[in-house]
Design a protein around this motif. Structure first.
Motif, PDB file in Angstrom:
ATOM      1  N   PRO A  97       0.715  -1.068   0.020  1.00  0.00           N
ATOM      2  CA  PRO A  97       0.035  -0.025  -0.068  1.00  0.00           C
ATOM      3  C   PRO A  97       0.662   1.254   0.035  1.00  0.00           C
ATOM      4  O   PRO A  97       1.910   1.321   0.627  1.00  0.00           O
ATOM      5  N   PRO A  98       0.456   2.273  -0.820  1.00  0.00           N
ATOM      6  CA  PRO A  98       1.426   3.398  -1.058  1.00  0.00           C
ATOM      7  C   PRO A  98       1.784   4.190   0.378  1.00  0.00           C
ATOM      8  O   PRO A  98       2.855   4.634   0.706  1.00  0.00           O
ATOM      9  N   LYS A  99       0.890   4.216   1.498  1.00  0.00           N
ATOM     10  CA  LYS A  99       1.102   4.759   2.841  1.00  0.00           C
ATOM     11  C   LYS A  99       2.136   4.095   3.517  1.00  0.00           C
ATOM     12  O   LYS A  99       2.612   4.579   4.494  1.00  0.00           O
ATOM     13  N   ILE A 100       2.495   2.940   3.191  1.00  0.00           N
ATOM     14  CA  ILE A 100       3.345   2.174   4.017  1.00  0.00           C
ATOM     15  C   ILE A 100       4.556   1.724   3.359  1.00  0.00           C
ATOM     16  O   ILE A 100       5.401   0.912   3.773  1.00  0.00           O
ATOM     17  N   GLU A 109      -5.115   0.584   1.939  1.00  0.00           N
ATOM     18  CA  GLU A 109      -5.468   0.865   0.557  1.00  0.00           C
ATOM     19  C   GLU A 109      -4.716   0.937  -0.338  1.00  0.00           C
ATOM     20  O   GLU A 109      -3.493   1.557  -0.168  1.00  0.00           O
ATOM     21  N   SER A 157      -6.811   1.695   7.465  1.00  0.00           N
ATOM     22  CA  SER A 157      -7.148   2.629   6.164  1.00  0.00           C
ATOM     23  C   SER A 157      -5.968   2.766   5.529  1.00  0.00           C
ATOM     24  O   SER A 157      -5.974   2.947   4.303  1.00  0.00           O
ATOM     25  N   GLU A 158      -4.435   2.367   6.107  1.00  0.00           N
ATOM     26  CA  GLU A 158      -3.274   2.565   5.298  1.00  0.00           C
ATOM     27  C   GLU A 158      -3.123   1.722   4.387  1.00  0.00           C
ATOM     28  O   GLU A 158      -2.109   1.466   3.824  1.00  0.00           O
ATOM     29  N   SER A 214       6.984   3.099   2.231  1.00  0.00           N
ATOM     30  CA  SER A 214       8.446   3.616   2.375  1.00  0.00           C
ATOM     31  C   SER A 214       9.023   2.922   3.876  1.00  0.00           C
ATOM     32  O   SER A 214      10.255   3.260   4.280  1.00  0.00           O
ATOM     33  N   GLU A 215       8.359   2.173   4.384  1.00  0.00           N
ATOM     34  CA  GLU A 215       8.736   1.536   5.524  1.00  0.00           C
ATOM     35  C   GLU A 215       9.823   0.459   5.375  1.00  0.00           C
ATOM     36  O   GLU A 215       9.790  -0.110   4.309  1.00  0.00           O
ATOM     37  N   PHE A 226       0.031  -0.205  12.026  1.00  0.00           N
ATOM     38  CA  PHE A 226      -0.655   0.795  11.241  1.00  0.00           C
ATOM     39  C   PHE A 226      -2.197   0.751  11.448  1.00  0.00           C
ATOM     40  O   PHE A 226      -2.682  -0.394  11.762  1.00  0.00           O
ATOM     41  N   THR A 227      -3.050   1.794  10.852  1.00  0.00           N
ATOM     42  CA  THR A 227      -4.481   1.494  10.881  1.00  0.00           C
ATOM     43  C   THR A 227      -4.752   0.788   9.531  1.00  0.00           C
ATOM     44  O   THR A 227      -3.908   0.966   8.656  1.00  0.00           O
TER      45      THR A 227
END
Length: 994
Positions: free
Chosen positions: A277-280, A357, A354-355, A282-283, A351-352
């Motif tokens: 998912p784009p929001k994670i 997505e 929603s992340e 970078s982890e 993380f939540t």
């Protein structure tokens, strides 16, 4: 008499109502205390007893008025069976329904019969249901209402077809031939069930029943379909439904049974993340992460189109300590997963939801197939991993996700429950619940996606007919949009009386769960109003077989034929779907209730109909008429074995109603007759599971035997009595007799209320209390002497007989709805009506408000309170051997007792009769010269008048001494001057006789 003579209280007595509860309690204690002992006094001390020996008996026997009746004390075996059938014939059971339909009545009572399946022999479930309805109908008819009750049968559906084909086999039969065979089978079952219902005494016109295979019925049903279709409530769609591979048809929710012990092969499997998912993304250290899913249906994995998560939940990537594998799951499920996998799971990042997505997974068994991570509200954290495998074709919630995100809905399962060609060559033709599951698990193992397999015991839907598990698969079906009907249906239900009240909650919950109703079972009706109207006319004339018999041109209306320009009708095909049996039976209100806008007063069915007929009837009626089809719902439990087990042939605990009535080979099952079966139904707590077996049936038989004993006593003492010419006006009766009329009125009110509330069990409890407490232990024991030994035509004896006739009449009418055979048998022996007249044509209990006279209750219950003290002072002794002195200070209680005994001392007053003593002395204070062996006692009696305006707590004292009188050789009361001499009363009777 009190009301005319006592000026001091005449004004108050004229306005007296019922006494306070305290007086009633005193009375009841007196009655329960005197139970048995008083009965012994009354019966044991009368020369009427057959055990009496000696010269006195021979000398005076002919002068004692012993009970005489031809009514038998006991009926058993073949005599009982023959008598019940004679009663049915002699008393016109077969014509009773038609008779009451023709008479004028101010009100109608409509009980709409839910149609039982015509797929087998009658069983105790039928008996419970039909007899309950009959008790209700007979009561309503007796109280003057015109009963509308048309029995029906559900003649369509797979249960009948399977039974018919099971006997015949399916080789080469056309649909029309199968329908014909099923119809023949249904007709045979109907004939057997109908004969049983008639033998049980169920009142109906058995030549005017309704059958769902009748053309007129089918036409009415099709009209309901047409009206719902025209309102846009019926539509065709391709969506997941419950599918039964074992019977090859779609099922509605009501046709499912949930097996709580079903065992599935649950698996944990990985879906590798190919795009984070784009929001994670970078982890760090998040390479080669796999989403972990859990499912109890591994066979659905090949149909996976997505993995769903809960947007508001916390999720973690964890590392397995044993192999460093990175797994994605819900944070709150990590601990249980670690225990299950037997390894530590180290949290890498949290993380939540929603992340997640935008994440994409690789399908584990289908190369090059990718599936998205999607948010969904149906994800729960109760079990599994919090990441939900989603196969839109094989799950209801999954389908909702597919609809929202435009995912493919591809069915990989055929009608036999086997993988089709879309599943690929490895899986094709394998049964999904067996070998198909094995193969999918094997494929997951081979590709390294299987993390864990475990057995899972859980509730799973089964086909209620075949008892085999169902699957969810999409199919093009006809549906009713119940979502648009639910609110109106729930509003209508709030106005319906539901018994028990808890069942209303269950109905509302089931309505809430139902977003749509699949009503097709594999025949397209066509979808224009003209076509439907035309077919409805054909069905009415020829029944629905014409769908297969007639050429397609005949099935189409003239307007459609004109549009085809007289050429071949090639644009139309004959559909092969059939209507759901619940729509079939649920439209019965339209075919059976006489007026299109009428509602039944009651529907009475088993609790399985909460999700079945009750709902389908409600939804169709709401859709067409915007109101419920019923005013009341009575929901009863199921008949179970004596141990509380469900009846089944394999357990050998099936109780056959025919065996109950006619007897079986086993000595533990004698011939009980129909009334015992009816008593069992009435006495049961119908709102729970109803147990049946030898214990319950023997108890019912014994209860009826005790009732017969009481009825025989009443009939025997009415020998030679003509109520039309010899009845005594209540105002001239003894107070105890008037009091019994008052008790009879109270009894009749309680019984009427209980029947009105569909509570036959309460009727029986009220009946048994009245007979044992008010009659046997109290009234009968008191009046036997007067009845047997007073002059035949004396006012006292006729007063007593008048009451006995009223009591007999009231009791047999009150039991008639439950025990119609016994009630009519007694009525044939009872005095006061013409030969040929039947009880059921002569109405309900005829109690009178005149019987509730002011002051009456207080006088008798006050005397009973004193009697209670008297009897408690001589425990185990014979009251007839004692003289009783009652001392009461001047006041209301004294005046009440003086109304029962005008003279200061008497052996024959109403007060002496009530006390059952040799002599009663009534005085304002106890004499000072009491003998040393006198027993003293005292008490109080509360008189509460006009709601407490007049209130007097009156004290009394009593003295009990052994009588000096001798026992009369005729009546055996201690009222004679010497042992060889009769008492004055008996001397007068005997001298008159000679």
């Amino acid at each position: 008499m009190l009301l005319c003579r006592v000026s001091a209280v005449s004004h108050a007595l004229a306005r007296w109502g019922r006494r306070s509860h305290l007086g009633g309690g005193l009375l009841h204690r007196a009655l329960s205390f005197s139970s048995g002992r008083c009965h012994g006094v009354g019966s044991g001390e009368s020369s009427a007893q057959p055990s009496e020996t000696g010269s006195a008996q021979g000398l005076y026997r002919d002068t004692v008025l012993l009970p005489r009746t031809e009514f038998p004390m006991k009926l058993t075996g073949q005599k009982l069976l023959d008598r019940e059938l004679e009663i049915q014939k002699e008393c016109g059971f077969a014509d009773l329904y038609s008779w009451q339909r023709e008479r004028k009545a101010k009100k109608e009572f409509c009980l709409h019969d839910g149609p039982p399946y015509a797929n087998g022999d009658p069983h105790v479930g039928h008996a419970l249901n039909k007899i309950l309805k009959d008790i209700c109908n007979r009561f309503e008819m007796l109280r003057g209402r015109q009963v509308h009750y048309i029995p029906g049968w559900d003649c369509h559906g797979l249960p009948i077809e399977l039974k018919a084909l099971g006997e015949l086999g399916t080789s080469g039969l056309s649909p029309l031939q199968i329908r014909q065979k099923a119809r023949e089978f249904a007709e045979g079952a109907i004939a057997r069930q109908k004969a049983a219902f008639q033998r049980w005494g169920v009142m109906a016109d058995w030549d005017q029943c309704y059958y769902t295979f009748d053309g007129v019925y089918e036409a009415a049903q099709l009209k309901v379909f047409q009206e719902m279709h025209s309102k846009g409530l019926i539509y065709q769609d391709y969506k997941p439904i419950f599918w039964s591979p074992s019977s090859r048809t779609a099922l509605a929710e009501a046709e499912l049974e949930y097996n709580p012990e079903h065992v599935s092969r649950a698996i944990y499997a990985t879906f590798p993340l190919v795009r984070l998912p784009p929001k994670i993304a970078s982890e760090k250290d998040l390479e080669s992460v796999s989403v972990l899913v859990w499912t109890t249906q591994p066979w659905t994995i090949p149909a996976n189109e997505a993995v769903c998560y809960m947007p508001n939940a916390q999720y973690s990537v964890v590392k397995r300590a044993d192999n460093s594998q990175l797994l994605l799951a819900a944070t709150e499920r990590i601990a249980s997963m670690a225990a299950l996998l037997g390894t530590e799971l180290e949290s890498v990042v949290t993380f939540t939801g929603s992340e997640l997505e935008g994440g994409i997974c690789k399908h584990p068994t289908i190369p090059d197939k990718e599936v998205p991570l999607l948010p969904a509200n149906h994800v729960t954290m109760a079990k599994g991993t919090g990441m939900v495998h989603t196969a839109p074709a094989h799950g209801m919630d999954d389908y909702s996700v597919a609809s929202q995100f435009k995912l493919p809905v591809e069915c990989m399962v055929d009608e036999d429950g086997k993988f089709n060609d879309l599943a690929g060559p490895e899986l094709q033709s394998l049964p999904v619940m067996r070998e198909g599951t094995d193969k999918v698990i094997s494929m997951l193992r081979d590709c390294g996606a299987l993390v864990k397999e475990e057995p899972c015991v859980h509730s799973y839907p089964y086909d209620w007919r075949t008892k085999q598990p169902v699957v969810i698969r999409p199919s093009k079906q006809w549906f009713i949009n119940t979502e648009s009907l639910k609110d109106k249906a729930k509003e209508a239900l709030q106005k319906v009386r539901v018994l028990p009240e808890s069942a209303k909650g269950s109905l509302l919950v089931m309505l809430d769960r139902r977003t749509y109703w699949c009503i097709s079972r594999q025949r397209s009706w066509g979808d224009t109003q003209h076509t439907l109207s035309h077919i409805a006319k054909l069905f009415k004339e020829k029944n629905s077989d014409c769908w297969w018999e007639l050429p397609i041109e005949t099935l189409l209306p003239p307007e459609v034929l004109k549009q085809s320009k007289a050429g071949p009708v090639t644009d139309y095909i004959r559909g092969e779907d059939v209507l759901d049996i619940w729509f079939d039976s649920g439209a019965s209100w339209a075919a059976v209730l006489e007026e299109s806008d009428s509602r039944a007063d009651a529907y009475v069915e088993g609790k399985d109909q909460i999700g079945g007929w009750f709902q389908s009837s409600l939804l169709t009626s709401i859709a067409v008429r915007n109101k419920a089809p019923y005013k009341s719902l009575v929901v009863h439990g199921f008949a179970v074995s004596e141990k509380g087990e469900k009846m089944s042939k394999s357990l050998g605990n099936v109780v056959d109603p025919d065996t109950i009535i006619n007897g079986g080979k086993d000595p533990s099952m004698p011939a009980y007759g129909a009334d015992v079966l009816r008593w069992w139904v009435a006495e049961s707590n119908i709102f729970s599971e109803v147990q049946i077996g030898p214990t319950a049936l023997n108890s019912a038989r014994d209860s009826i035997s005790k009732l017969r004993n009481t009825l025989k006593f009443l009939l025997g003492n009415l020998h030679g009595f003509d109520p039309l010419t010899q009845a005594v006006d209540p105002k001239e009766m003894h107070y105890i007799d008037q009091y019994m009329l008052h008790q009879l009125r109270e009894y009749s009110i309680k019984v009427t209320d209980a029947y009105s509330e569909f509570d036959a069990g309460r009727v029986i409890r009220v009946l048994q209390a009245f007979i044992s407490r008010d009659l046997s232990s109290f009234y009968f024991s008191i009046i036997k002497d007067r009845l047997y030994c007073d002059p035949e035509d004396s006012l006292g004896r006729r007063s007593c007989q008048t009451v006995l006739e009223e009591v007999l009449d009231g009791v047999i009418r009150s039991i008639a709805p439950i025990l119609p055979h016994l009630a009519e048998e007694v009525y044939l022996h009872a005095p006061g009506h013409d030969k040929g007249e039947t009880l059921f044509k002569s109405g309900w209990i005829k109690s009178s408000s005149v019987w509730r006279r002011p002051g009456l209750e207080e006088a008798v219950e006050g005397a009973c309170a004193i009697r209670d003290s008297f009897l408690s002072s001589i425990p185990g002794k014979n009251a007839a051997q004692y003289d009783l002195t009652i001392a009461i200070e001047p006041g209301l209680l004294f005046e009440l007792m003086e109304s029962l005994q005008e003279e200061p001392s008497s052996t024959s007053s109403q007060l002496a009769e009530l006390m059952m003593a040799a002599r009663v002395n009534l005085t304002s204070e106890l004499p000072r010269d009491l003998p040393p062996d006198a027993i003293l006692n005292h008490g109080t009696f509360l008189i509460n008048l006009e709601g407490g305006v007049i209130r007097e707590d009156s004290a009394y004292n009593i003295a009990v001494v052994p009588t000096s009188a001798s026992r009369c050789p005729r009546c055996r009361r201690y009222t004679a001057e010497s042992a060889d001499c009769m008492c004055p009363r008996c001397q007068a009777v005997v001298s008159q006789a000679h």
